[in-house]
Design an enzyme around this catalytic site. Sequence first.
Site, mmCIF file in Angstrom:
data_model
loop_
_atom_site.group_PDB
_atom_site.id
_atom_site.type_symbol
_atom_site.label_atom_id
_atom_site.label_comp_id
_atom_site.label_asym_id
_atom_site.label_seq_id
_atom_site.Cartn_x
_atom_site.Cartn_y
_atom_site.Cartn_z
ATOM 1 N N ASP A 82 0.861 -1.184 0.000
ATOM 2 C CA ASP A 82 0.000 0.000 0.000
ATOM 3 C C ASP A 82 0.894 1.231 0.000
ATOM 4 O O ASP A 82 1.969 1.221 0.622
ATOM 5 C CB ASP A 82 -0.870 0.034 1.254
ATOM 6 C CG ASP A 82 -1.976 -0.998 1.243
ATOM 7 O OD1 ASP A 82 -1.961 -1.876 0.352
ATOM 8 O OD2 ASP A 82 -2.855 -0.936 2.127
ATOM 9 N N HIS B 47 4.269 -7.642 -0.223
ATOM 10 C CA HIS B 47 3.960 -8.930 -0.836
ATOM 11 C C HIS B 47 4.761 -9.121 -2.122
ATOM 12 O O HIS B 47 5.431 -8.201 -2.603
ATOM 13 C CB HIS B 47 2.464 -9.019 -1.108
ATOM 14 C CG HIS B 47 1.623 -9.007 0.134
ATOM 15 N ND1 HIS B 47 0.905 -10.103 0.576
ATOM 16 C CD2 HIS B 47 1.409 -8.031 1.067
ATOM 17 C CE1 HIS B 47 0.272 -9.803 1.697
ATOM 18 N NE2 HIS B 47 0.565 -8.543 2.013
ATOM 19 N N SER C 79 8.246 3.319 4.786
ATOM 20 C CA SER C 79 9.476 3.316 4.003
ATOM 21 C C SER C 79 9.097 3.357 2.537
ATOM 22 O O SER C 79 8.032 3.861 2.182
ATOM 23 C CB SER C 79 10.323 2.088 4.334
ATOM 24 O OG SER C 79 11.635 2.250 3.829
#
Length: 326
Positions: free
Chosen positions: A124, A189, A298
Site C-alpha cells: 500500500d 507482498h 518506508s
Amino acid sequence: MNFPIGRCLSLTTVSALTAYHYTRSINIKRESLCTSNEAWYRSLPLRQTSRFWSRLLSVNIYPRSFRNPIYKYFCRVFDGDINECEHGPDHLDYYANFGEFFRRNLKPGVRPIDPESLVVSPCDGEVLANGLVTSVENLNIVVKGIPYTIKDLFQFDQYEIERLQEKQSESSLFYTCIYLNPGNYHHFHSPAKWKIRERRHITGELMSVRPEFIIWIPNLLLLNERVVYLGEYQHGLMTQTMIGATNVGSIDIYADKTLKTNQKLDDYTFRMWKEKFQSTDQMSFDKGDAFGEFKLGSCIVLVFEAPSTFHFARHTGEKIRVGERL
C-alpha cells in the site's frame, strides 16, 4: 557553596555531542561535496535513533483501555483505515504496543490480487515514480526528478550491466517506486510469480524517504540502507528493493531469516553483503504471497523486464494498494 556537578556533567556531555556532530558534518560535506544543510542532516545519529524508537514502540501500553483511543487518533492523523485491521475497529486493544499495531494484519479478502495483471503492487502507498528505464547505456530510473542508475542502486558489476544492455533489444526495463507512510499497511507482498536467486544487503544511512527529503538530498536512495532481491519471472528480470528509513527498526523478510538490518556493527559504514540462494524452492513466490514487513513507513522500488507493450495503469502521486495493477 555547593559545586553543581550534575549541571557541569550535562554541559560537558552536550558540548561533546555538539562538537562530534559538527566534526562529522564537516567530514561528510568534504567527502560528499554536499551542502551544509544536507551534511548537517546526514550527521545526525539516525541509525541509533531508529533502534531506540524500535525498542520504545515495543513497550506495552497500559492501562489497556488507553489503546483504542490512541490507535484511532494515530489513524486519523496518518489516514489509516482501522476498519481493515484484523482486530478493528472495536478491538484495537488486542495490539499491546505501537510496534504490533504498525505490523497489523488485515482482514481476509480486503486485498484481492488482480489475476490479469502481469505485475501487481507489492504494498500500500503512494506512487512516487514509474516508467521506462531510460538510456540503454546508463540504465537510469528517475524518482521525484532525481536520476539513479541501476548499477548504483543494485551495486551491479560491469558484467551484469552489459548483460542487461544486451537484453534491451528483446524486451524493455520498467520501474516503479512506492512510498509507504506511517498509516499504511506495513506488510509487503510478492509482485509476481517469480524465483529469487540472490539477495544483496547494502548498509548505509537511515534518512527519511518522504518525497520532500528525496528531492532535498540527491542520491538519498543510494545512501540509505537497502535490501535488494534479484530473480526471474515469466518475462525475465524481476527485482524488489526495500529501502530503509528513519525509525524503521528493521526490514523483516519471512523466508530469509539470516537477514539482519540496522545493526550497530554497520553504523557509519557502507558495504554490501551478497547471499546466493542454492535452492530456489526456498525463495519461490506466487503473485501476492506474503513477503515481509517494515517496522514503520518506508519505500519499495521494483525494476523488471516486460514486453515493450507493457504500460502502467497508475501515475505519479496516485494511491495504490497491495495486489492492484501497477
